[in-house]
Design an enzyme around this catalytic site. Structure first.
Site, PDB file in Angstrom:
ATOM      1  N   ARG A  60       0.586  10.737 -21.267  1.00 14.53           N
ATOM      2  CA  ARG A  60       1.220   9.434 -20.994  1.00 14.53           C
ATOM      3  C   ARG A  60       2.721   9.488 -21.278  1.00 14.53           C
ATOM      4  O   ARG A  60       3.499   8.696 -20.745  1.00 14.53           O
ATOM      5  CB  ARG A  60       0.539   8.322 -21.812  1.00 14.53           C
ATOM      6  CG  ARG A  60       1.166   6.943 -21.648  1.00 14.53           C
ATOM      7  CD  ARG A  60       0.228   5.777 -21.981  1.00 14.53           C
ATOM      8  NE  ARG A  60      -0.515   5.994 -23.192  1.00 14.53           N
ATOM      9  CZ  ARG A  60      -0.041   5.820 -24.442  1.00 14.53           C
ATOM     10  NH1 ARG A  60       1.188   5.404 -24.622  1.00 14.53           N
ATOM     11  NH2 ARG A  60      -0.801   6.055 -25.492  1.00 14.53           N
ATOM     12  N   TYR A 120      10.387  -7.852  -0.823  1.00 15.87           N
ATOM     13  CA  TYR A 120       8.985  -7.508  -0.572  1.00 15.87           C
ATOM     14  C   TYR A 120       8.089  -8.571  -1.229  1.00 15.87           C
ATOM     15  O   TYR A 120       8.361  -8.994  -2.366  1.00 15.87           O
ATOM     16  CB  TYR A 120       8.739  -6.127  -1.184  1.00 15.87           C
ATOM     17  CG  TYR A 120       7.348  -5.584  -1.034  1.00 15.87           C
ATOM     18  CD1 TYR A 120       6.876  -5.150   0.198  1.00 15.87           C
ATOM     19  CD2 TYR A 120       6.509  -5.480  -2.140  1.00 15.87           C
ATOM     20  CE1 TYR A 120       5.600  -4.638   0.317  1.00 15.87           C
ATOM     21  CE2 TYR A 120       5.236  -4.968  -2.024  1.00 15.87           C
ATOM     22  CZ  TYR A 120       4.783  -4.552  -0.786  1.00 15.87           C
ATOM     23  OH  TYR A 120       3.520  -4.043  -0.672  1.00 15.87           O
ATOM     24  N   ASP A 193      15.987  -1.757  -4.920  1.00 18.94           N
ATOM     25  CA  ASP A 193      14.748  -1.182  -4.383  1.00 18.94           C
ATOM     26  C   ASP A 193      15.136  -0.430  -3.110  1.00 18.94           C
ATOM     27  O   ASP A 193      15.384  -1.020  -2.063  1.00 18.94           O
ATOM     28  CB  ASP A 193      13.739  -2.294  -4.094  1.00 18.94           C
ATOM     29  CG  ASP A 193      12.424  -1.752  -3.519  1.00 18.94           C
ATOM     30  OD1 ASP A 193      12.423  -0.626  -2.981  1.00 18.94           O
ATOM     31  OD2 ASP A 193      11.411  -2.471  -3.598  1.00 18.94           O
ATOM     32  N   LYS A 218       5.713   5.126   0.219  1.00 21.28           N
ATOM     33  CA  LYS A 218       6.266   4.977   1.562  1.00 21.28           C
ATOM     34  C   LYS A 218       6.972   6.267   1.993  1.00 21.28           C
ATOM     35  O   LYS A 218       6.321   7.284   2.131  1.00 21.28           O
ATOM     36  CB  LYS A 218       7.188   3.753   1.595  1.00 21.28           C
ATOM     37  CG  LYS A 218       6.602   2.499   0.910  1.00 21.28           C
ATOM     38  CD  LYS A 218       5.418   1.906   1.660  1.00 21.28           C
ATOM     39  CE  LYS A 218       4.695   0.815   0.878  1.00 21.28           C
ATOM     40  NZ  LYS A 218       5.525  -0.275   0.395  1.00 21.28           N
TER      41      LYS A 218
HETATM   42  C1  LIG Z   1       5.442  -1.120  -0.715  1.00 24.67           C
HETATM   43  C2  LIG Z   1       6.667  -1.641  -1.348  1.00 24.67           C
HETATM   44  C3  LIG Z   1       6.693  -1.964  -2.720  1.00 24.67           C
HETATM   45  C4  LIG Z   1       5.465  -1.856  -3.591  1.00 24.67           C
HETATM   46  O1  LIG Z   1       5.081  -0.534  -3.758  1.00 24.67           O
HETATM   47  P1  LIG Z   1       3.555  -0.087  -4.059  1.00 24.67           P
HETATM   48  O2  LIG Z   1       3.655   1.386  -4.079  1.00 24.67           O
HETATM   49  O3  LIG Z   1       2.703  -0.649  -2.956  1.00 24.67           O
HETATM   50  O4  LIG Z   1       3.188  -0.687  -5.378  1.00 24.67           O
HETATM   51  C5  LIG Z   1       7.890  -2.401  -3.254  1.00 24.67           C
HETATM   52  N1  LIG Z   1       8.997  -2.544  -2.498  1.00 24.67           N
HETATM   53  C6  LIG Z   1       9.007  -2.254  -1.185  1.00 24.67           C
HETATM   54  C7  LIG Z   1      10.266  -2.408  -0.407  1.00 24.67           C
HETATM   55  C8  LIG Z   1       7.851  -1.799  -0.555  1.00 24.67           C
HETATM   56  O5  LIG Z   1       7.867  -1.526   0.753  1.00 24.67           O
END
Ligand SMILES: *Cc1c(COP(=O)(O)O)cnc(C)c1O
Length: 405
Positions: A60, A120, A193, A218
């Site tokens: 962890r 998001y 982000d 992604k």
């Molecule tokens: C998918 C996404 C998230 C969340 O990510 P997860 O891996 O699904 O928890 C956050 N920000 C953006 C821009 C995303 O496309």
């Protein structure tokens, strides 16, 4: 990082993240998948020191396979270091806590957050329903409108600002450089982000961001086979805070997913280049279609932030394209999606294969129609995440969809 590695170009750094120098014996060229939950040290003294120095005591706290991914993403983003998480949402949670930890403290103290109005969906709910419920005041503003950002920052200075440089699904672009300056001027920290631009288009730390977050599910992973998240910190203090919250909250990434995502990162530049080239062709083609009312793509000269995007993204425009059908209703959108074969109607983005989403029934399902309309998300809006296929095949599939409308 050794000086000779600093001179490498971006794409080379992505491929080579292993330690420098020849090993003493034969070693794997790729970091193995270490499944051990704990580690042995040569002596009790060494174990004692390992506890102080951090990582390899217990999984962890750190794992070599996960560490290899963290090094790769920190290098790609030009950050001081990175911490990987089990999902993008876990990464965002830790990044917000770290950004809201005052210098000299080890505890978060967040009173106010300014977020982008089109964050998001789950991120918006994390702010509203989680931080908001604990008494944090949450304000939202349109991050593509610099004057609005300045007004919000000065009206009520937040502890941190959270934005996505390319919003989803309308693909508005935020001037990260200018927003970083204004954010720091009021003493706040900037969390970006960077899931959709990826470090291929934008390295927010070079523009002043304090923390960068990825849903590695992604583009970084890129193959639709792993869930993960990463936080990159520009400096040591917020990095230490992210690491300490990761140890406490325990939403760590496992070694199998870490390896899958590391493999993805090695081909990130090639994939995103191809996705951008494909997306530009798709966007231009969609503009020529009578069934399409409007195309949203930062690479089109009529995009409202085309100039800002040009300055930030070094001549690339991203792999996401959105458009409005002339026939703006659910039945038409469903006919379009049902006629597609190559472009998959699955809820994610950034994969090697092309994807379509219908925001009204997916990402914005829970937003009331009046608010959706206000945000510009109509019943005819469709969003594409363009893959690395041959562009002619993507376009032929989209044409079949449009003809079915
Ligand atoms: C998918 C996404 C998230 C969340 O990510 P997860 O891996 O699904 O928890 C956050 N920000 C953006 C821009 C995303 O496309």
């Amino acid at each position: 990082m050794p000086p000779e590695r600093k001179r490498w170009h971006f794409g080379t750094k992505l491929v080579h993240t292993r330690p420098l120098g020849r090993p003493s014996g034969a070693t794997p060229t790729v970091t193995p998948i270490y499944t051990s939950s704990t580690y042995l040290h040569p002596s009790s003294d060494a174990m004692d020191r390992a506890f102080d120095e951090g990582d390899l005591v217990y999984s962890r706290f750190g794992n070599p396979t996960v560490g290899a991914l963290e090094t790769a993403v920190a290098t790609a983003e030009g950050g001081r270091g990175a911490v990987a998480f089990g999902s993008g949402m876990a990464a965002l949670h830790a990044a917000i806590l770290a950004a809201g930890t005052p210098r000299g403290s080890t505890q978060p103290s967040i009173k106010r957050i300014l977020g982008a109005q089109d964050l998001y969906g789950a991120t918006r709910r994390l702010l509203d329903e989680f931080f908001g419920a604990q008494g944090v005041v949450i304000d939202f503003c349109d991050m593509s409108d610099l004057a609005a950002v300045e007004r919000s920052l000065h009206a009520a200075p937040p502890d941190l600002v959270l934005l996505e440089p390319i919003s989803n699904p309308l693909l508005k672009v935020a001037d990260v450089t200018a927003i970083a300056e204004h954010t720091h001027a009021v003493g706040a920290r900037l969390v970006v982000d960077n899931t959709i631009p990826t470090p291929v288009l934008l390295r927010p730390i070079e523009h002043g961001a304090d923390l960068v977050v990825h849903s590695a599910t992604k583009y970084l992973g890129g193959h639709g086979d792993a869930l993960g998240g990463v936080v990159v910190a520009a400096r040591q203090l917020p990095l230490d805070a992210v690491k300490s919250y990761s140890k406490l909250l325990g939403a760590v990434l496992g070694p199998f997913d870490a390896r899958l995502i590391s493999r993805g990162v090695q081909t990130l530049l090639l994939r995103v280049r191809q996705q951008c080239t494909n997306a530009q062709q798709v966007a231009t083609w969609l503009q020529s279609r009578p069934e399409v009312a409007r195309v949203y793509y930062p690479g089109l000269p009529d995009h409202p932030q085309h100039e800002v995007a040009g300055r930030l993204f070094g001549g690339m425009w991203g792999g996401m394209v959105a458009f409005d059908l002339v026939e703006a209703n659910r039945a038409a959108a469903h006919r379009f999606m049902d006629a597609l074969d190559l472009v998959l109607p699955a809820t994610t983005l950034g994969d090697v294969f092309s994807l379509v989403s219908y925001p009204v029934v997916s990402s914005h399902r829970d937003v009331v129609p009046a608010e959706r309309e206000r945000q510009g998300i109509g019943d005819g809006l469709l969003r594409l995440s363009i893959g690395i296929e041959e562009p002619e095949d993507i376009i032929a599939d989209l044409e079949a969809g449009l003809l079915a409308v």
